[in-house]
Write a protein that holds these residues in place. Structure first.
Motif, mmCIF file in Angstrom:
data_model
loop_
_atom_site.group_PDB
_atom_site.id
_atom_site.type_symbol
_atom_site.label_atom_id
_atom_site.label_comp_id
_atom_site.label_asym_id
_atom_site.label_seq_id
_atom_site.Cartn_x
_atom_site.Cartn_y
_atom_site.Cartn_z
ATOM 1 N N MET A 1 5.144 -27.305 -4.350
ATOM 2 C CA MET A 1 4.719 -26.049 -5.038
ATOM 3 C C MET A 1 5.590 -24.630 -5.268
ATOM 4 S SD MET A 1 1.367 -25.557 -5.851
ATOM 5 C CE MET A 1 1.041 -24.536 -7.433
ATOM 6 N N ARG A 2 6.310 -24.130 -5.655
ATOM 7 C CA ARG A 2 6.630 -23.005 -5.754
ATOM 8 C C ARG A 2 5.817 -22.041 -5.203
ATOM 9 N NH1 ARG A 2 11.145 -20.226 -9.899
ATOM 10 N NH2 ARG A 2 11.587 -18.563 -8.537
ATOM 11 N N ASP A 3 5.798 -21.105 -4.480
ATOM 12 C CA ASP A 3 4.601 -20.126 -4.597
ATOM 13 C C ASP A 3 5.204 -18.853 -5.534
ATOM 14 O OD1 ASP A 3 2.864 -19.125 -3.008
ATOM 15 O OD2 ASP A 3 3.151 -19.019 -1.595
ATOM 16 N N ILE A 4 4.625 -18.029 -6.086
ATOM 17 C CA ILE A 4 5.466 -17.186 -6.517
ATOM 18 C C ILE A 4 4.021 -16.400 -6.001
ATOM 19 C CG2 ILE A 4 5.290 -15.841 -8.287
ATOM 20 C CD1 ILE A 4 6.218 -18.261 -9.804
ATOM 21 N N VAL A 5 4.639 -14.970 -5.487
ATOM 22 C CA VAL A 5 2.997 -14.607 -4.657
ATOM 23 C C VAL A 5 2.625 -13.201 -5.063
ATOM 24 C CG1 VAL A 5 2.185 -13.110 -2.790
ATOM 25 C CG2 VAL A 5 2.719 -15.324 -2.748
ATOM 26 N N TYR A 6 1.660 -12.746 -5.818
ATOM 27 C CA TYR A 6 1.841 -11.208 -7.397
ATOM 28 C C TYR A 6 1.532 -10.087 -6.048
ATOM 29 C CZ TYR A 6 2.955 -14.577 -10.333
ATOM 30 O OH TYR A 6 3.054 -15.060 -11.533
ATOM 31 N N PHE A 7 1.428 -9.125 -6.242
ATOM 32 C CA PHE A 7 1.328 -8.521 -4.792
ATOM 33 C C PHE A 7 1.081 -6.831 -4.740
ATOM 34 C CE2 PHE A 7 3.912 -5.209 -1.592
ATOM 35 C CZ PHE A 7 2.844 -4.733 -1.158
ATOM 36 N N ASP A 8 -0.023 -5.859 -4.251
ATOM 37 C CA ASP A 8 -0.058 -4.360 -5.450
ATOM 38 C C ASP A 8 -1.142 -3.987 -4.090
ATOM 39 O OD1 ASP A 8 0.391 -2.321 -6.523
ATOM 40 O OD2 ASP A 8 -1.918 -2.610 -7.380
ATOM 41 N N LEU A 9 -0.457 -2.980 -3.975
ATOM 42 C CA LEU A 9 -1.724 -2.235 -2.532
ATOM 43 C C LEU A 9 -2.034 -0.860 -2.892
ATOM 44 C CD1 LEU A 9 0.273 0.391 -1.081
ATOM 45 C CD2 LEU A 9 0.402 -1.804 -0.276
ATOM 46 N N GLU A 10 -2.945 -0.327 -2.429
ATOM 47 C CA GLU A 10 -3.786 1.036 -2.163
ATOM 48 C C GLU A 10 -2.506 2.150 -1.192
ATOM 49 O OE1 GLU A 10 -4.036 2.059 -5.778
ATOM 50 O OE2 GLU A 10 -3.540 0.292 -6.263
ATOM 51 N N THR A 11 -2.935 2.903 -1.309
ATOM 52 C CA THR A 11 -2.879 3.721 -0.230
ATOM 53 C C THR A 11 -3.900 4.713 0.468
ATOM 54 O OG1 THR A 11 -1.902 5.455 -1.246
ATOM 55 C CG2 THR A 11 -0.301 4.384 -1.000
ATOM 56 N N GLN A 12 -3.567 5.825 1.700
ATOM 57 C CA GLN A 12 -4.820 6.690 2.079
ATOM 58 C C GLN A 12 -4.866 7.641 1.280
ATOM 59 O OE1 GLN A 12 -4.616 5.397 6.428
ATOM 60 N NE2 GLN A 12 -5.607 3.223 6.028
ATOM 61 N N ARG A 13 -3.172 8.394 2.065
ATOM 62 C CA ARG A 13 -2.959 9.444 1.407
ATOM 63 C C ARG A 13 -1.706 9.252 -0.070
ATOM 64 N NH1 ARG A 13 -3.562 8.375 6.719
ATOM 65 N NH2 ARG A 13 -1.829 8.013 6.779
ATOM 66 N N SER A 14 -2.056 10.281 -0.259
ATOM 67 C CA SER A 14 -1.021 11.155 -1.691
ATOM 68 C C SER A 14 0.697 11.160 -1.220
ATOM 69 C CB SER A 14 -1.533 12.111 -2.127
ATOM 70 O OG SER A 14 -1.737 13.556 -2.221
ATOM 71 N N PHE A 15 1.553 11.912 -2.389
ATOM 72 C CA PHE A 15 2.352 11.708 -1.943
ATOM 73 C C PHE A 15 2.754 13.361 -1.237
ATOM 74 C CE2 PHE A 15 4.629 9.440 -5.154
ATOM 75 C CZ PHE A 15 4.731 8.629 -4.522
ATOM 76 N N GLY A 16 1.659 14.047 -1.691
ATOM 77 C CA GLY A 16 1.591 15.899 -1.622
ATOM 78 C C GLY A 16 0.620 15.341 0.262
ATOM 79 N N ASP A 17 0.514 14.519 0.344
ATOM 80 C CA ASP A 17 -0.118 14.585 1.792
ATOM 81 C C ASP A 17 0.800 14.348 3.149
ATOM 82 O OD1 ASP A 17 -3.006 14.874 0.915
ATOM 83 O OD2 ASP A 17 -3.707 13.148 0.311
ATOM 84 N N VAL A 18 1.845 13.446 2.574
ATOM 85 C CA VAL A 18 2.921 13.226 3.219
ATOM 86 C C VAL A 18 3.706 14.203 3.108
ATOM 87 C CG1 VAL A 18 1.489 10.926 3.875
ATOM 88 C CG2 VAL A 18 3.559 11.157 1.684
ATOM 89 N N GLY A 19 4.422 15.175 2.566
ATOM 90 C CA GLY A 19 4.978 15.825 2.424
ATOM 91 C C GLY A 19 6.178 15.373 1.343
ATOM 92 N N GLY A 20 5.923 14.827 0.289
ATOM 93 C CA GLY A 20 6.885 14.085 -0.382
ATOM 94 C C GLY A 20 7.158 12.732 -0.741
ATOM 95 N N ALA A 21 7.464 12.068 -1.791
ATOM 96 C CA ALA A 21 8.208 10.702 -1.966
ATOM 97 C C ALA A 21 9.403 9.861 -1.243
ATOM 98 C CB ALA A 21 8.743 10.581 -3.488
ATOM 99 N N ALA A 22 9.722 10.940 -0.342
ATOM 100 C CA ALA A 22 10.398 10.069 1.209
ATOM 101 C C ALA A 22 9.945 9.791 1.916
ATOM 102 C CB ALA A 22 11.569 11.902 1.040
ATOM 103 N N ASN A 23 8.737 10.049 2.260
ATOM 104 C CA ASN A 23 7.789 9.752 3.438
ATOM 105 C C ASN A 23 6.733 8.581 2.548
ATOM 106 O OD1 ASN A 23 9.230 11.381 4.986
ATOM 107 N ND2 ASN A 23 7.467 13.255 3.490
ATOM 108 N N LYS A 24 7.330 7.999 2.099
ATOM 109 C CA LYS A 24 6.369 6.796 1.382
ATOM 110 C C LYS A 24 5.159 6.088 3.089
ATOM 111 C CE LYS A 24 7.879 6.599 -2.786
ATOM 112 N NZ LYS A 24 9.420 5.776 -2.723
ATOM 113 N N ASP A 25 6.356 5.795 4.078
ATOM 114 C CA ASP A 25 5.617 5.047 4.803
ATOM 115 C C ASP A 25 5.026 5.172 5.906
ATOM 116 O OD1 ASP A 25 8.096 6.720 6.071
ATOM 117 O OD2 ASP A 25 8.388 5.805 7.391
#
Length: 186
Positions: A1-25
């Motif tokens: 059987m083929r395993d399809i994984v559907y995925f999403d996550l929520e974060t602790q901090r916003s873009f503003g909290d980490v200095g912008g979208a370049a710092n998603k990690d």
């Protein structure tokens, strides 16, 4: 059987909290959710379980998400040395729809028109719940995040299945009219 994984996550901090979208990690994970067609179950992961989440994603035959290539994976990269984009097989429905239409759509615009169901909250609510959890230690806000994220994964799964079964997705266009876009996800 083929395993399809559907995925999403929520974060602790916003873009503003980490200095912008370049710092998603640096945004941190509050909750990650994956649904596996192999197990037929939703799997909920806390920040201390990211290795298990990464393992599930890398073992999947296909990972399906909505903007996971440009948001969720970069956030998750803060927890792994693996290059998730190149070590997984992916269908990012946002990218697919954007290529077909020439502009982005929110998942809610597609889920509402195709399935008659919309999102229950948004990422700002999840950030607020995370802050409440950190201040009080009360697990109830974490349960709200997990429930919201599970519902988003359910929407993602059902939108994908609708596209597979019908060869199209419906969406609310910029004028509020219902339109269709053909997809080939079979």
């Amino acid at each position: 059987m083929r395993d399809i994984v559907y995925f999403d996550l929520e974060t602790q901090r916003s873009f503003g909290d980490v200095g912008g979208a370049a710092n998603k990690d640096k945004m941190g994970i509050s909750v990650g959710v994956a649904y596996s067609t192999r197990t037929g179950e939703y799997h909920i992961f806390g920040e201390d379980q990211t290795d298990e989440l990464v393992n599930m994603l890398t073992r999947a035959d296909l990972v399906v998400g909505y903007n996971h290539m440009y948001f969720d994976y970069p956030v998750l990269q803060g927890y792994t040395i693996l290059d998730l984009a190149s070590t997984t097989v992916n269908l990012d429905m946002l990218i697919e729809v954007e290529q077909l239409l020439g502009h982005r759509l929110k998942l809610d615009a597609i889920a509402s028109a195709s399935l008659g169901m919309g999102k229950t909250a948004d990422g700002l609510d999840a950030l607020r719940w995370w802050q409440e959890y950190k201040k009080t230690g009360n697990p109830e806000p974490m349960m709200k995040i997990a429930e919201y994220c599970c519902y988003d994964v359910k929407c993602t799964k059902e939108v994908h299945e609708y596209g597979v079964n019908n060869g199209l997705l419906k969406y609310s266009d910029r004028s509020g009219n219902i339109a269709e876009v053909k997809v080939d996800w079979s």
